[in-house]
Design a protein around this motif. Sequence first.
Motif, PDB file in Angstrom:
ATOM      1  N   TRP A 134       9.212 -15.844   8.609  1.00  0.00           N
ATOM      2  CA  TRP A 134       8.769 -16.977   9.419  1.00  0.00           C
ATOM      3  C   TRP A 134       7.972 -16.496  10.621  1.00  0.00           C
ATOM      4  CZ3 TRP A 134      14.347 -19.085  10.607  1.00  0.00           C
ATOM      5  CH2 TRP A 134      14.970 -18.332  11.609  1.00  0.00           C
ATOM      6  N   CYS A 135       7.209 -17.425  11.197  1.00  0.00           N
ATOM      7  CA  CYS A 135       6.526 -17.171  12.462  1.00  0.00           C
ATOM      8  C   CYS A 135       7.524 -17.497  13.561  1.00  0.00           C
ATOM      9  CB  CYS A 135       5.294 -18.064  12.601  1.00  0.00           C
ATOM     10  SG  CYS A 135       4.612 -18.032  14.281  1.00  0.00           S
ATOM     11  N   PRO A 136       7.839 -16.490  14.412  1.00  0.00           N
ATOM     12  CA  PRO A 136       8.935 -16.665  15.382  1.00  0.00           C
ATOM     13  C   PRO A 136       8.547 -17.472  16.614  1.00  0.00           C
ATOM     14  CG  PRO A 136       7.976 -14.510  15.651  1.00  0.00           C
ATOM     15  CD  PRO A 136       7.217 -15.164  14.518  1.00  0.00           C
ATOM     16  N   ASN A 137       7.755 -18.501  16.417  1.00  0.00           N
ATOM     17  CA  ASN A 137       7.405 -19.396  17.514  1.00  0.00           C
ATOM     18  C   ASN A 137       7.923 -20.790  17.222  1.00  0.00           C
ATOM     19  OD1 ASN A 137       5.744 -17.859  19.456  1.00  0.00           O
ATOM     20  ND2 ASN A 137       4.483 -17.500  17.641  1.00  0.00           N
ATOM     21  N   GLU A 138       8.018 -21.572  18.297  1.00  0.00           N
ATOM     22  CA  GLU A 138       8.421 -22.971  18.131  1.00  0.00           C
ATOM     23  C   GLU A 138       7.154 -23.778  17.894  1.00  0.00           C
ATOM     24  OE1 GLU A 138      11.852 -23.997  18.371  1.00  0.00           O
ATOM     25  OE2 GLU A 138      11.899 -24.970  20.333  1.00  0.00           O
ATOM     26  N   HIS A 139       7.141 -24.524  16.779  1.00  0.00           N
ATOM     27  CA  HIS A 139       5.995 -25.378  16.450  1.00  0.00           C
ATOM     28  C   HIS A 139       6.486 -26.819  16.509  1.00  0.00           C
ATOM     29  CE1 HIS A 139       5.705 -21.472  14.458  1.00  0.00           C
ATOM     30  NE2 HIS A 139       4.402 -21.554  14.528  1.00  0.00           N
ATOM     31  N   TRP A 140       5.904 -27.613  17.383  1.00  0.00           N
ATOM     32  CA  TRP A 140       6.410 -28.977  17.572  1.00  0.00           C
ATOM     33  C   TRP A 140       6.254 -29.841  16.341  1.00  0.00           C
ATOM     34  CZ3 TRP A 140       9.648 -29.171  21.194  1.00  0.00           C
ATOM     35  CH2 TRP A 140       9.429 -28.529  22.418  1.00  0.00           C
ATOM     36  N   ASP A 141       5.068 -29.804  15.793  1.00  0.00           N
ATOM     37  CA  ASP A 141       4.735 -30.794  14.770  1.00  0.00           C
ATOM     38  C   ASP A 141       3.870 -30.140  13.687  1.00  0.00           C
ATOM     39  OD1 ASP A 141       4.472 -33.193  13.492  1.00  0.00           O
ATOM     40  OD2 ASP A 141       2.814 -33.884  14.760  1.00  0.00           O
ATOM     41  N   PRO A 142       4.408 -29.100  13.041  1.00  0.00           N
ATOM     42  CA  PRO A 142       3.575 -28.404  12.047  1.00  0.00           C
ATOM     43  C   PRO A 142       3.402 -29.264  10.799  1.00  0.00           C
ATOM     44  CG  PRO A 142       5.796 -27.536  11.990  1.00  0.00           C
ATOM     45  CD  PRO A 142       5.762 -28.554  13.112  1.00  0.00           C
ATOM     46  N   PRO A 194       4.916 -28.390   4.470  1.00  0.00           N
ATOM     47  CA  PRO A 194       6.318 -28.749   4.282  1.00  0.00           C
ATOM     48  C   PRO A 194       7.237 -28.214   5.372  1.00  0.00           C
ATOM     49  CG  PRO A 194       5.882 -26.749   3.067  1.00  0.00           C
ATOM     50  CD  PRO A 194       4.606 -27.098   3.812  1.00  0.00           C
ATOM     51  N   GLN A 195       6.684 -27.870   6.539  1.00  0.00           N
ATOM     52  CA  GLN A 195       7.503 -27.252   7.579  1.00  0.00           C
ATOM     53  C   GLN A 195       8.301 -28.318   8.334  1.00  0.00           C
ATOM     54  OE1 GLN A 195       7.484 -23.986   7.591  1.00  0.00           O
ATOM     55  NE2 GLN A 195       5.627 -23.608   6.394  1.00  0.00           N
ATOM     56  N   ALA A 196       9.389 -27.882   8.959  1.00  0.00           N
ATOM     57  CA  ALA A 196      10.185 -28.799   9.777  1.00  0.00           C
ATOM     58  C   ALA A 196       9.607 -28.843  11.186  1.00  0.00           C
ATOM     59  CB  ALA A 196      11.638 -28.333   9.820  1.00  0.00           C
ATOM     60  N   ASP A 197       9.833 -29.950  11.900  1.00  0.00           N
ATOM     61  CA  ASP A 197       9.385 -30.066  13.293  1.00  0.00           C
ATOM     62  C   ASP A 197      10.258 -29.204  14.203  1.00  0.00           C
ATOM     63  OD1 ASP A 197       7.507 -31.823  12.423  1.00  0.00           O
ATOM     64  OD2 ASP A 197       8.555 -33.621  13.106  1.00  0.00           O
ATOM     65  N   VAL A 198       9.642 -28.784  15.342  1.00  0.00           N
ATOM     66  CA  VAL A 198      10.347 -27.990  16.360  1.00  0.00           C
ATOM     67  C   VAL A 198      11.081 -26.834  15.690  1.00  0.00           C
ATOM     68  CG1 VAL A 198      11.725 -28.138  18.467  1.00  0.00           C
ATOM     69  CG2 VAL A 198      10.752 -30.215  17.501  1.00  0.00           C
ATOM     70  N   SER A 199      10.316 -25.977  15.060  1.00  0.00           N
ATOM     71  CA  SER A 199      10.900 -24.991  14.156  1.00  0.00           C
ATOM     72  C   SER A 199       9.934 -23.817  13.980  1.00  0.00           C
ATOM     73  CB  SER A 199      11.134 -25.689  12.803  1.00  0.00           C
ATOM     74  OG  SER A 199      11.338 -24.767  11.777  1.00  0.00           O
ATOM     75  N   PRO A 200      10.473 -22.684  13.539  1.00  0.00           N
ATOM     76  CA  PRO A 200       9.562 -21.639  13.066  1.00  0.00           C
ATOM     77  C   PRO A 200       8.806 -22.148  11.835  1.00  0.00           C
ATOM     78  CG  PRO A 200      11.832 -20.829  13.199  1.00  0.00           C
ATOM     79  CD  PRO A 200      11.870 -22.319  13.384  1.00  0.00           C
ATOM     80  N   VAL A 201       7.738 -21.455  11.450  1.00  0.00           N
ATOM     81  CA  VAL A 201       6.973 -21.817  10.255  1.00  0.00           C
ATOM     82  C   VAL A 201       7.270 -20.786   9.166  1.00  0.00           C
ATOM     83  CG1 VAL A 201       4.609 -21.694   9.368  1.00  0.00           C
ATOM     84  CG2 VAL A 201       5.151 -23.204  11.281  1.00  0.00           C
ATOM     85  N   LEU A 202       7.697 -21.269   8.005  1.00  0.00           N
ATOM     86  CA  LEU A 202       8.204 -20.363   6.980  1.00  0.00           C
ATOM     87  C   LEU A 202       7.225 -20.034   5.870  1.00  0.00           C
ATOM     88  CD1 LEU A 202      10.916 -21.857   8.129  1.00  0.00           C
ATOM     89  CD2 LEU A 202      11.923 -20.560   6.242  1.00  0.00           C
ATOM     90  N   GLU A 203       7.525 -18.913   5.242  1.00  0.00           N
ATOM     91  CA  GLU A 203       6.786 -18.442   4.072  1.00  0.00           C
ATOM     92  C   GLU A 203       7.840 -17.930   3.086  1.00  0.00           C
ATOM     93  OE1 GLU A 203       3.242 -18.187   4.181  1.00  0.00           O
ATOM     94  OE2 GLU A 203       3.294 -17.491   2.090  1.00  0.00           O
ATOM     95  N   VAL A 204       7.695 -18.275   1.815  1.00  0.00           N
ATOM     96  CA  VAL A 204       8.663 -17.846   0.798  1.00  0.00           C
ATOM     97  C   VAL A 204       7.919 -17.105  -0.299  1.00  0.00           C
ATOM     98  CG1 VAL A 204      10.292 -18.649  -0.975  1.00  0.00           C
ATOM     99  CG2 VAL A 204      10.232 -19.780   1.265  1.00  0.00           C
ATOM    100  N   ARG A 205       8.408 -15.935  -0.693  1.00  0.00           N
ATOM    101  CA  ARG A 205       7.804 -15.187  -1.804  1.00  0.00           C
ATOM    102  C   ARG A 205       8.859 -14.896  -2.859  1.00  0.00           C
ATOM    103  NH1 ARG A 205       2.730 -13.011   0.253  1.00  0.00           N
ATOM    104  NH2 ARG A 205       2.143 -14.749   1.610  1.00  0.00           N
ATOM    105  N   TRP A 206       8.555 -15.227  -4.099  1.00  0.00           N
ATOM    106  CA  TRP A 206       9.388 -14.851  -5.241  1.00  0.00           C
ATOM    107  C   TRP A 206       8.692 -13.693  -5.947  1.00  0.00           C
ATOM    108  CZ3 TRP A 206      13.973 -17.320  -5.837  1.00  0.00           C
ATOM    109  CH2 TRP A 206      14.113 -18.629  -5.373  1.00  0.00           C
ATOM    110  N   ARG A 207       9.417 -12.651  -6.279  1.00  0.00           N
ATOM    111  CA  ARG A 207       8.760 -11.496  -6.917  1.00  0.00           C
ATOM    112  C   ARG A 207       9.590 -10.915  -8.044  1.00  0.00           C
ATOM    113  NH1 ARG A 207       4.802  -9.801  -3.397  1.00  0.00           N
ATOM    114  NH2 ARG A 207       5.212 -10.159  -1.184  1.00  0.00           N
ATOM    115  N   ARG A 208       8.907 -10.029  -8.786  1.00  0.00           N
ATOM    116  CA  ARG A 208       9.572  -9.127  -9.689  1.00  0.00           C
ATOM    117  C   ARG A 208       9.490  -7.766  -8.998  1.00  0.00           C
ATOM    118  NH1 ARG A 208       8.305  -7.100 -14.533  1.00  0.00           N
ATOM    119  NH2 ARG A 208       6.089  -7.423 -14.152  1.00  0.00           N
ATOM    120  N   ALA A 209      10.640  -7.204  -8.637  1.00  0.00           N
ATOM    121  CA  ALA A 209      10.629  -5.977  -7.838  1.00  0.00           C
ATOM    122  C   ALA A 209       9.840  -4.871  -8.542  1.00  0.00           C
ATOM    123  CB  ALA A 209      12.064  -5.523  -7.552  1.00  0.00           C
TER     124      ALA A 209
END
Length: 263
Positions: free
Chosen positions: A101-109, A112-127
């Motif tokens: 995630w981006c370790p900042n507070e985002h009021w209204d991103p 699919p991000q939540a309000d007043v929250s970090p901004v996330l990224e999800v990666r699924w992989r085959r190791a």
Amino acid sequence: MTRTTRPTAEAILAAMPELASHARDAVILHPERAEPDHWSSSIGGPLLWPSDEPWPECSLPDVNDDAGSPATAMVPVAQIFRRDVPGSWWPAGIDLLQILWCPNEHWDPPAPQADVSPVLEVRWRRAAAVLSPTTTPPPSPTRFDEDGYLPQACAITAERVTDFPFREELPAELRPRLEELVRETGDGGDVITRLAGWKLGGWPTWHLTHPMVFACDECGTAMTLMFTVASDDETGVVVGRWGDLRIFTCPADHRHGFQVDLH
Ligand SMILES: [Zn+2]
Ligand SMILES: [Zn+2]
């Protein structure tokens, strides 16, 4: 290993057999400060990252900078290998889940991000597909305002549990019995449908807001809870008012987008 003070799933189901068809597998991830390596499941630890893949950045407006510039490097939140927590939540062929995630507070991103929250990224992989993992440390975030969004590196111990839904997700006729059972069990809290901690799979709790169903943007399927980020002293993570941040995904196809909810 069992650290959750709660009757066994068998005891809960003996008291209320109607819950059986609503039970879901989950794994509580107990964190402990450590120095995990790239090949370990961890919270806040180094990620097994392909050297030819750009490190994710966030350039959304945040409370420090209305323009979101310069872009800020994201930080690792969790890396989970399938071998450590096998279960139904793994898509076929996938054995590595990475959350940043981006370790900042985002009021209204934007969604699919939540309000007043970090901004996330999800990666699924085959190791095994990460043929040449990067050995250089990831870039540090250029700015951040909340220590609670910088997880301390922790190893995790998995505890398998059977999770049960919050009462409002049950058919109406079952709710009074569940409420009664919750009242009779534990030390005054709800140890049946409100498991504390970092969690893979299971049910979300809705004790602060009305239950929400997130429909997948791409196919309309009702999304299910994939991962819960908890507030706790060991990782130093604080989300919301000592709350949980939940990531919902599409059970029909993991490549469909995720949805973040802060509770
Ligand atoms: Zn950001
Ligand atoms: Zn979908």
